[in-house]
Design a protein around this motif. Sequence first.
Motif, PDB file in Angstrom:
ATOM      1  N   SER A 103       0.829  -1.207   0.000  1.00 30.50           N
ATOM      2  CA  SER A 103       0.000   0.000   0.000  1.00 30.50           C
ATOM      3  C   SER A 103       0.864   1.258   0.000  1.00 30.50           C
ATOM      4  N   VAL A 108      -1.549   3.694  -2.001  1.00 29.74           N
ATOM      5  CA  VAL A 108      -2.966   3.512  -1.691  1.00 29.74           C
ATOM      6  C   VAL A 108      -3.338   4.492  -0.578  1.00 29.74           C
ATOM      7  N   ASP A 114      -8.816   0.420  -5.048  1.00 28.25           N
ATOM      8  CA  ASP A 114      -7.394   0.772  -5.079  1.00 28.25           C
ATOM      9  C   ASP A 114      -6.554  -0.244  -4.302  1.00 28.25           C
ATOM     10  N   TRP A 115      -7.090  -0.709  -3.165  1.00 27.44           N
ATOM     11  CA  TRP A 115      -6.389  -1.746  -2.397  1.00 27.44           C
ATOM     12  C   TRP A 115      -6.210  -3.006  -3.252  1.00 27.44           C
TER      13      TRP A 115
END
Length: 169
Positions: A103, A108, A114-115
């Motif tokens: 991340s 992120v 997005d993760w």
Amino acid sequence: GIMRQVKRLLLNGCAAEQILIAVRDWELYSSYFTNAAQQYGIPVVMHYGDPLANNPAVIAFLNLLELTRFNFRRRDVLDVLRSPYFDVPDMDEACINQIDMISREQYVIRERQDWLDAIRTASIAVVDEDGEIHDALLSPEDGQRIHASLTAFFEAVTPPETGTINDYV
């Protein structure tokens, strides 16, 4: 202050049962007394317990419930995953550390997708604009496993759009 005096009384032989501290507003002063008692090593019996909102397990649970409200912010997700109050299936400390590292690498900030995209991207080698090959951060198997675990986690903590009270619980 007061706890220092209590400690002095105890060390001079005063029985603990003979010491009483009364305060006008317990909620206002309770944290000061409990912290000072711990600092001086004084065992205390409280007439009132801590307010429920100060309980670490309740705070962790409320943070879990807030994940969707704030769209899975990075720090919030990692705090919940690392919380000693939750046992997220298929996520051990090494897995959570990998998610944390990825991340950061993939920037992120929030957003469930997005993760998941970051985990997917971390599982493939990338060629940058200079033609340099950057190895994958995860093996394809680890990537699939973490992606599936994270997806299941997000689904488990996301309440339904509509439903009965029992659905939400």
